[in-house]
Design a protein around this motif. Structure first.
Motif, PDB file in Angstrom:
ATOM      1  N   ALA A   1     -62.145   6.570  84.955  1.00 34.44           N
ATOM      2  CA  ALA A   1     -61.960   7.681  84.015  1.00 34.44           C
ATOM      3  C   ALA A   1     -61.608   7.175  82.612  1.00 34.44           C
ATOM      4  O   ALA A   1     -61.156   7.952  81.771  1.00 34.44           O
ATOM      5  CB  ALA A   1     -60.874   8.618  84.524  1.00 34.44           C
ATOM      6  N   SER A   2     -61.801   5.884  82.356  1.00 31.80           N
ATOM      7  CA  SER A   2     -61.519   5.244  81.063  1.00 31.80           C
ATOM      8  C   SER A   2     -60.049   5.319  80.665  1.00 31.80           C
ATOM      9  O   SER A   2     -59.723   5.421  79.489  1.00 31.80           O
ATOM     10  CB  SER A   2     -62.396   5.847  79.960  1.00 31.80           C
ATOM     11  N   ARG A   3     -59.172   5.266  81.648  1.00 34.19           N
ATOM     12  CA  ARG A   3     -57.735   5.237  81.371  1.00 34.19           C
ATOM     13  C   ARG A   3     -57.265   3.784  81.391  1.00 34.19           C
ATOM     14  O   ARG A   3     -57.591   3.038  82.313  1.00 34.19           O
ATOM     15  CB  ARG A   3     -56.973   6.062  82.407  1.00 34.19           C
ATOM     16  N   PRO A   4     -56.495   3.363  80.375  1.00 32.15           N
ATOM     17  CA  PRO A   4     -56.091   1.951  80.268  1.00 32.15           C
ATOM     18  C   PRO A   4     -54.926   1.584  81.181  1.00 32.15           C
ATOM     19  O   PRO A   4     -54.027   2.388  81.439  1.00 32.15           O
ATOM     20  CB  PRO A   4     -55.684   1.822  78.804  1.00 32.15           C
ATOM     21  N   THR A   5     -54.964   0.339  81.655  1.00 37.34           N
ATOM     22  CA  THR A   5     -53.855  -0.275  82.382  1.00 37.34           C
ATOM     23  C   THR A   5     -53.586  -1.628  81.737  1.00 37.34           C
ATOM     24  O   THR A   5     -54.521  -2.385  81.464  1.00 37.34           O
ATOM     25  CB  THR A   5     -54.201  -0.457  83.874  1.00 37.34           C
ATOM     26  N   LEU A   6     -52.312  -1.919  81.477  1.00 36.65           N
ATOM     27  CA  LEU A   6     -51.905  -3.198  80.900  1.00 36.65           C
ATOM     28  C   LEU A   6     -51.059  -3.963  81.906  1.00 36.65           C
ATOM     29  O   LEU A   6     -50.252  -3.372  82.624  1.00 36.65           O
ATOM     30  CB  LEU A   6     -51.086  -2.981  79.627  1.00 36.65           C
ATOM     31  N   HIS A   7     -51.270  -5.272  81.926  1.00 40.31           N
ATOM     32  CA  HIS A   7     -50.482  -6.135  82.799  1.00 40.31           C
ATOM     33  C   HIS A   7     -50.133  -7.387  82.024  1.00 40.31           C
ATOM     34  O   HIS A   7     -51.014  -7.957  81.388  1.00 40.31           O
ATOM     35  CB  HIS A   7     -51.283  -6.508  84.056  1.00 40.31           C
ATOM     36  N   PRO A   8     -48.928  -7.860  81.984  1.00 41.82           N
ATOM     37  CA  PRO A   8     -47.727  -7.386  82.657  1.00 41.82           C
ATOM     38  C   PRO A   8     -47.107  -6.205  81.914  1.00 41.82           C
ATOM     39  O   PRO A   8     -47.722  -5.628  81.015  1.00 41.82           O
ATOM     40  CB  PRO A   8     -46.806  -8.605  82.607  1.00 41.82           C
ATOM     41  N   SER A   9     -45.857  -5.887  82.266  1.00 40.60           N
ATOM     42  CA  SER A   9     -45.146  -4.784  81.624  1.00 40.60           C
ATOM     43  C   SER A   9     -44.868  -5.120  80.156  1.00 40.60           C
ATOM     44  O   SER A   9     -44.988  -6.266  79.721  1.00 40.60           O
ATOM     45  CB  SER A   9     -43.832  -4.508  82.343  1.00 40.60           C
ATOM     46  N   VAL A  10     -44.505  -4.095  79.404  1.00 41.05           N
ATOM     47  CA  VAL A  10     -44.112  -4.255  78.000  1.00 41.05           C
ATOM     48  C   VAL A  10     -42.591  -4.175  77.956  1.00 41.05           C
ATOM     49  O   VAL A  10     -42.006  -3.190  78.399  1.00 41.05           O
ATOM     50  CB  VAL A  10     -44.734  -3.144  77.123  1.00 41.05           C
ATOM     51  N   TRP A  11     -41.974  -5.231  77.439  1.00 40.04           N
ATOM     52  CA  TRP A  11     -40.520  -5.283  77.362  1.00 40.04           C
ATOM     53  C   TRP A  11     -40.157  -5.701  75.948  1.00 40.04           C
ATOM     54  O   TRP A  11     -40.318  -6.853  75.572  1.00 40.04           O
ATOM     55  CB  TRP A  11     -39.962  -6.271  78.362  1.00 40.04           C
ATOM     56  N   ARG A  12     -39.688  -4.738  75.170  1.00 36.62           N
ATOM     57  CA  ARG A  12     -39.362  -4.998  73.777  1.00 36.62           C
ATOM     58  C   ARG A  12     -38.026  -5.715  73.677  1.00 36.62           C
ATOM     59  O   ARG A  12     -37.018  -5.237  74.158  1.00 36.62           O
ATOM     60  CB  ARG A  12     -39.309  -3.692  72.993  1.00 36.62           C
ATOM     61  N   GLY A  13     -38.010  -6.868  73.029  1.00 39.85           N
ATOM     62  CA  GLY A  13     -36.795  -7.638  72.878  1.00 39.85           C
ATOM     63  C   GLY A  13     -35.969  -7.217  71.676  1.00 39.85           C
ATOM     64  O   GLY A  13     -34.815  -7.588  71.550  1.00 39.85           O
ATOM     65  N   LYS A  14     -36.561  -6.435  70.773  1.00 42.84           N
ATOM     66  CA  LYS A  14     -35.878  -5.989  69.552  1.00 42.84           C
ATOM     67  C   LYS A  14     -35.974  -4.474  69.467  1.00 42.84           C
ATOM     68  O   LYS A  14     -36.730  -3.842  70.184  1.00 42.84           O
ATOM     69  CB  LYS A  14     -36.554  -6.594  68.323  1.00 42.84           C
ATOM     70  N   GLY A  15     -35.229  -3.923  68.546  1.00 43.31           N
ATOM     71  CA  GLY A  15     -35.306  -2.488  68.314  1.00 43.31           C
ATOM     72  C   GLY A  15     -34.774  -1.686  69.489  1.00 43.31           C
ATOM     73  O   GLY A  15     -33.667  -1.911  69.966  1.00 43.31           O
ATOM     74  N   CYS A  16     -35.608  -0.787  70.013  1.00 47.28           N
ATOM     75  CA  CYS A  16     -35.170   0.127  71.076  1.00 47.28           C
ATOM     76  C   CYS A  16     -35.029  -0.545  72.440  1.00 47.28           C
ATOM     77  O   CYS A  16     -34.454   0.027  73.355  1.00 47.28           O
ATOM     78  CB  CYS A  16     -36.152   1.293  71.177  1.00 47.28           C
ATOM     79  N   ARG A  17     -35.598  -1.738  72.605  1.00 47.99           N
ATOM     80  CA  ARG A  17     -35.509  -2.524  73.840  1.00 47.99           C
ATOM     81  C   ARG A  17     -36.127  -1.803  75.045  1.00 47.99           C
ATOM     82  O   ARG A  17     -35.681  -1.969  76.175  1.00 47.99           O
ATOM     83  CB  ARG A  17     -34.071  -2.952  74.114  1.00 47.99           C
ATOM     84  N   SER A  18     -37.155  -1.011  74.796  1.00 46.05           N
ATOM     85  CA  SER A  18     -37.840  -0.297  75.874  1.00 46.05           C
ATOM     86  C   SER A  18     -38.516  -1.263  76.833  1.00 46.05           C
ATOM     87  O   SER A  18     -38.950  -2.347  76.439  1.00 46.05           O
ATOM     88  CB  SER A  18     -38.907   0.636  75.292  1.00 46.05           C
ATOM     89  N   HIS A  19     -38.625  -0.857  78.084  1.00 45.34           N
ATOM     90  CA  HIS A  19     -39.302  -1.637  79.111  1.00 45.34           C
ATOM     91  C   HIS A  19     -40.116  -0.666  79.960  1.00 45.34           C
ATOM     92  O   HIS A  19     -39.555   0.253  80.559  1.00 45.34           O
ATOM     93  CB  HIS A  19     -38.284  -2.382  79.972  1.00 45.34           C
ATOM     94  N   PHE A  20     -41.441  -0.866  79.990  1.00 41.69           N
ATOM     95  CA  PHE A  20     -42.312   0.076  80.676  1.00 41.69           C
ATOM     96  C   PHE A  20     -43.634  -0.584  81.060  1.00 41.69           C
ATOM     97  O   PHE A  20     -43.980  -1.655  80.568  1.00 41.69           O
ATOM     98  CB  PHE A  20     -42.585   1.303  79.789  1.00 41.69           C
ATOM     99  N   TRP A  21     -44.346   0.072  81.955  1.00 44.12           N
ATOM    100  CA  TRP A  21     -45.701  -0.293  82.360  1.00 44.12           C
ATOM    101  C   TRP A  21     -46.663   0.764  81.821  1.00 44.12           C
ATOM    102  O   TRP A  21     -46.290   1.928  81.704  1.00 44.12           O
ATOM    103  CB  TRP A  21     -45.845  -0.305  83.882  1.00 44.12           C
ATOM    104  N   VAL A  22     -47.887   0.356  81.529  1.00 42.95           N
ATOM    105  CA  VAL A  22     -48.962   1.310  81.240  1.00 42.95           C
ATOM    106  C   VAL A  22     -49.943   1.184  82.396  1.00 42.95           C
ATOM    107  O   VAL A  22     -50.565   0.133  82.585  1.00 42.95           O
ATOM    108  CB  VAL A  22     -49.677   1.008  79.903  1.00 42.95           C
TER     109      VAL A  22
END
Length: 110
Positions: A80-101
């Protein structure tokens, strides 16, 4: 604040899936879409994926997908043309969010 965070995460999981658009070149555009991801492509080579941080802070996140880059993310698209990213995204600065797409949806790590 906690209700707003809960609503954002609920919408990320159950709202419309994020899509990906492709732009020519090796740099992200100045303005990124509110929810969707942008893939930079020069000739036939993919360079990076950009998005606005899904936590709501508004920061730009750029993830390299070009071979040889470190760190490097893999981008796949489902039927369905939906993106998946690997590995997870883990921001080391700013908001420090950690998530998967995954399949165009944000899955938060607690």
């Amino acid at each position: 604040m906690k209700i707003g965070r809960w609503l954002r995460r609920f919408w990320d999981r159950h709202g419309p899936a994020r899509r990906i658009s492709i732009v020519k070149g090796d740099a992200l555009p100045q303005t990124l879409p509110r929810r969707d991801l942008v893939l930079t492509r020069d000739d036939d080579d993919d360079w990076s994926v950009g998005m606005r941080c899904p936590c709501g802070c508004g920061d730009t996140i750029e993830l390299l997908v070009v071979d040889g880059a470190k760190p490097r993310w893999d981008l796949t698209m489902d039927e369905a043309s939906r993106p998946t990213l690997h590995p997870s995204v883990w921001r080391g600065k700013g908001c420090r969010s950690h998530f998967w797409v995954r399949h165009g949806r944000i899955h938060w790590c607690e």
